[in-house]
Design a protein around this motif. Structure first.
Motif, PDB file in Angstrom:
ATOM      1  N   LEU A  42      29.669  36.401  38.666  1.00  0.00           N
ATOM      2  CA  LEU A  42      29.483  37.603  37.848  1.00  0.00           C
ATOM      3  C   LEU A  42      28.856  38.742  38.636  1.00  0.00           C
ATOM      4  O   LEU A  42      29.205  39.915  38.440  1.00  0.00           O
ATOM      5  CB  LEU A  42      28.655  37.275  36.604  1.00  0.00           C
ATOM      6  CG  LEU A  42      29.340  36.333  35.616  1.00  0.00           C
ATOM      7  CD1 LEU A  42      28.392  35.968  34.476  1.00  0.00           C
ATOM      8  CD2 LEU A  42      30.626  36.940  35.070  1.00  0.00           C
ATOM      9  N   ARG A  43      27.954  38.426  39.576  1.00  0.00           N
ATOM     10  CA  ARG A  43      27.383  39.481  40.435  1.00  0.00           C
ATOM     11  C   ARG A  43      28.472  40.140  41.262  1.00  0.00           C
ATOM     12  O   ARG A  43      28.559  41.375  41.351  1.00  0.00           O
ATOM     13  CB  ARG A  43      26.306  38.910  41.355  1.00  0.00           C
ATOM     14  CG  ARG A  43      24.936  38.780  40.722  1.00  0.00           C
ATOM     15  CD  ARG A  43      23.862  38.508  41.762  1.00  0.00           C
ATOM     16  NE  ARG A  43      24.010  37.203  42.393  1.00  0.00           N
ATOM     17  CZ  ARG A  43      23.483  36.079  41.929  1.00  0.00           C
ATOM     18  NH1 ARG A  43      22.767  36.097  40.816  1.00  0.00           N
ATOM     19  NH2 ARG A  43      23.653  34.948  42.579  1.00  0.00           N
ATOM     20  N   LYS A  44      29.332  39.314  41.875  1.00  0.00           N
ATOM     21  CA  LYS A  44      30.427  39.862  42.685  1.00  0.00           C
ATOM     22  C   LYS A  44      31.381  40.698  41.841  1.00  0.00           C
ATOM     23  O   LYS A  44      31.825  41.766  42.270  1.00  0.00           O
ATOM     24  CB  LYS A  44      31.191  38.743  43.381  1.00  0.00           C
ATOM     25  CG  LYS A  44      30.441  38.124  44.536  1.00  0.00           C
ATOM     26  CD  LYS A  44      31.276  37.036  45.187  1.00  0.00           C
ATOM     27  CE  LYS A  44      30.568  36.417  46.366  1.00  0.00           C
ATOM     28  NZ  LYS A  44      31.399  35.362  46.986  1.00  0.00           N
ATOM     29  N   ALA A  45      31.705  40.211  40.650  1.00  0.00           N
ATOM     30  CA  ALA A  45      32.612  40.950  39.769  1.00  0.00           C
ATOM     31  C   ALA A  45      32.009  42.301  39.378  1.00  0.00           C
ATOM     32  O   ALA A  45      32.706  43.322  39.375  1.00  0.00           O
ATOM     33  CB  ALA A  45      32.924  40.131  38.516  1.00  0.00           C
ATOM     34  N   ALA A  46      30.710  42.316  39.082  1.00  0.00           N
ATOM     35  CA  ALA A  46      30.050  43.570  38.712  1.00  0.00           C
ATOM     36  C   ALA A  46      30.025  44.543  39.892  1.00  0.00           C
ATOM     37  O   ALA A  46      30.285  45.743  39.722  1.00  0.00           O
ATOM     38  CB  ALA A  46      28.632  43.291  38.217  1.00  0.00           C
ATOM     39  N   GLU A  47      29.735  44.041  41.094  1.00  0.00           N
ATOM     40  CA  GLU A  47      29.720  44.903  42.279  1.00  0.00           C
ATOM     41  C   GLU A  47      31.098  45.492  42.553  1.00  0.00           C
ATOM     42  O   GLU A  47      31.231  46.685  42.853  1.00  0.00           O
ATOM     43  CB  GLU A  47      29.227  44.121  43.493  1.00  0.00           C
ATOM     44  CG  GLU A  47      27.746  43.840  43.466  1.00  0.00           C
ATOM     45  CD  GLU A  47      27.281  42.935  44.603  1.00  0.00           C
ATOM     46  OE1 GLU A  47      28.118  42.506  45.424  1.00  0.00           O
ATOM     47  OE2 GLU A  47      26.073  42.663  44.657  1.00  0.00           O
ATOM     48  N   GLU A  48      32.136  44.670  42.458  1.00  0.00           N
ATOM     49  CA  GLU A  48      33.501  45.160  42.676  1.00  0.00           C
ATOM     50  C   GLU A  48      33.881  46.211  41.638  1.00  0.00           C
ATOM     51  O   GLU A  48      34.519  47.214  41.974  1.00  0.00           O
ATOM     52  CB  GLU A  48      34.490  43.995  42.641  1.00  0.00           C
ATOM     53  CG  GLU A  48      34.396  43.098  43.846  1.00  0.00           C
ATOM     54  CD  GLU A  48      35.301  41.874  43.750  1.00  0.00           C
ATOM     55  OE1 GLU A  48      36.253  41.889  42.939  1.00  0.00           O
ATOM     56  OE2 GLU A  48      35.045  40.913  44.482  1.00  0.00           O
TER      57      GLU A  48
END
Length: 71
Positions: free
Chosen positions: A34-40
């Protein structure tokens, strides 16, 4: 390392199941996924805003050139 802040969210069951299937293929935890998805998502939004500014600048520039050509 970044300071982390705990956040709780609710996801529709179907979305959570799809996320779980996808993240397992990469061996990621739910939090990391979820962190990666939010950053992207944020990077894409920033790029979109930049692209709109570039388009506006180009449009204004071409409009200014057109005004000079008419005069």
């Amino acid at each position: 390392m970044h300071q982390m802040q705990r956040t709780q969210i609710y996801l529709p069951a179907e979305l959570r199941q799809a996320i779980d299937r996808d993240r397992r293929t990469n061996g990621e935890s739910l939090a990391e996924y979820l962190r990666k998805a939010a950053e992207e998502h944020l990077k894409a939004r920033k790029k979109q805003k930049t692209d709109f500014k570039k388009l506006a600048d180009e449009f204004i520039g071409s409009s200014e050139r057109s005004k000079k050509e008419v005069q």
